[in-house]
Design a protein around this motif. Structure first.
Motif, PDB file in Angstrom:
ATOM      1  N   ILE A  65      79.017  15.967   8.214  1.00 15.90           N
ATOM      2  CA  ILE A  65      79.220  17.039   7.112  1.00 15.90           C
ATOM      3  C   ILE A  65      80.560  16.822   6.472  1.00 15.90           C
ATOM      4  CG2 ILE A  65      79.981  19.536   6.867  1.00 15.90           C
ATOM      5  CD1 ILE A  65      78.175  20.010   9.384  1.00 15.90           C
ATOM      6  N   CYS A 124      78.266  23.787   2.511  1.00 19.26           N
ATOM      7  CA  CYS A 124      78.346  22.567   3.589  1.00 19.26           C
ATOM      8  C   CYS A 124      79.531  23.062   4.176  1.00 19.26           C
ATOM      9  CB  CYS A 124      78.458  21.186   2.703  1.00 19.26           C
ATOM     10  SG  CYS A 124      78.436  19.686   3.599  1.00 19.26           S
ATOM     11  N   SER A 127      78.621  25.414   6.699  1.00 19.94           N
ATOM     12  CA  SER A 127      78.095  24.717   7.857  1.00 19.94           C
ATOM     13  C   SER A 127      78.802  24.096   8.794  1.00 19.94           C
ATOM     14  CB  SER A 127      76.906  23.724   7.303  1.00 19.94           C
ATOM     15  OG  SER A 127      76.372  22.983   8.495  1.00 19.94           O
ATOM     16  N   GLY A 128      79.916  23.453   8.202  1.00 17.50           N
ATOM     17  CA  GLY A 128      81.019  22.933   9.173  1.00 17.50           C
ATOM     18  C   GLY A 128      81.844  23.788   9.963  1.00 17.50           C
ATOM     19  N   LEU A 163      73.369  23.600   6.153  1.00 10.89           N
ATOM     20  CA  LEU A 163      73.529  22.490   5.903  1.00 10.89           C
ATOM     21  C   LEU A 163      72.110  21.719   4.974  1.00 10.89           C
ATOM     22  CD1 LEU A 163      74.855  19.530   5.940  1.00 10.89           C
ATOM     23  CD2 LEU A 163      73.672  19.346   8.122  1.00 10.89           C
ATOM     24  N   SER A 166      72.466  23.432   1.453  1.00 12.07           N
ATOM     25  CA  SER A 166      73.370  22.703   0.698  1.00 12.07           C
ATOM     26  C   SER A 166      72.842  21.380   0.308  1.00 12.07           C
ATOM     27  CB  SER A 166      74.696  22.226   1.992  1.00 12.07           C
ATOM     28  OG  SER A 166      75.463  21.457   1.160  1.00 12.07           O
TER      29      SER A 166
END
Length: 188
Positions: A65, A124, A127-128, A163, A166
């Motif tokens: 990521i 993103c 998601s991280g 993700l 993204s």
């Protein structure tokens, strides 16, 4: 002459604020009431090593990521530079010039690209954060002996969904970039 910075046990105890000791003893009392089993050091190390093995995959995902974020932020910088150049150039053209209309269209597409890449970066990063929450939940569940399996699975599914979104938005931005290339090609 060297001054020793080591504290004796009794001197160290006096340096800890009373509120910390209160919290420590309240925690011990709570654990005794709830019959929390204290682990020995060897069982704790065995459990910790298994947990670290389990958390390696999300850590690698987090590294991936970070790579995506690096690519996306680089693209955002290039798009921003291109917008500045195009906006400076549009002011040098006359109002009735066909090139000015095409350049304005290019600027509009560039601003759509900026919005798309910002969304991709936001998704993103989210998601991280979900992957970090997965890792934290794994360790917290093991440390406090709480069954957080459902939470871990839910956070991991959210991380993967964010993700995927993204990457889809990133793909849309790449398609817009291709469109921008075609617009610029008609100017020259």
């Amino acid at each position: 002459m060297q001054i020793s910075t080591k504290l004796s046990a009794s001197a160290w105890i006096n340096t800890v604020p009373p509120i910390v000791w209160s919290a420590f003893f309240l925690t011990i009392d709570y654990c005794k009431q709830k019959n929390v089993v204290w682990l020995s050091m060897s069982s704790l190390l065995t459990s910790l090593s298994a947990l670290i093995e389990l958390s390696v995959a999300p850590v690698f995902l987090l590294a991936g990521i970070a790579g995506f974020l690096n690519v996306m932020s680089g693209r955002l910088g290039r798009i921003s530079d291109r917008v500045r150049v195009a906006e400076r150039h549009v002011h040098t053209l006359t109002d009735d010039d066909e090139a000015k209309k095409i350049r304005r269209e290019e600027i509009l597409v560039l601003w759509r690209r900026v919005k798309a890449i910002n969304w991709a970066i936001g998704l993103c990063v989210s998601s991280g954060l979900m992957v970090c929450s997965v890792i934290m939940s794994l360790f917290a569940g093991e440390l406090w002996h709480i069954n957080l399996r459902l939470l871990v699975v839910t956070l991991f599914i959210l991380a993967m969904g964010l993700l995927i979104l993204s990457l889809l938005v990133f793909l849309a931005e790449v398609r817009l970039a291709t469109r921008t290339i075609n617009i610029v090609r008609t100017i020259r």
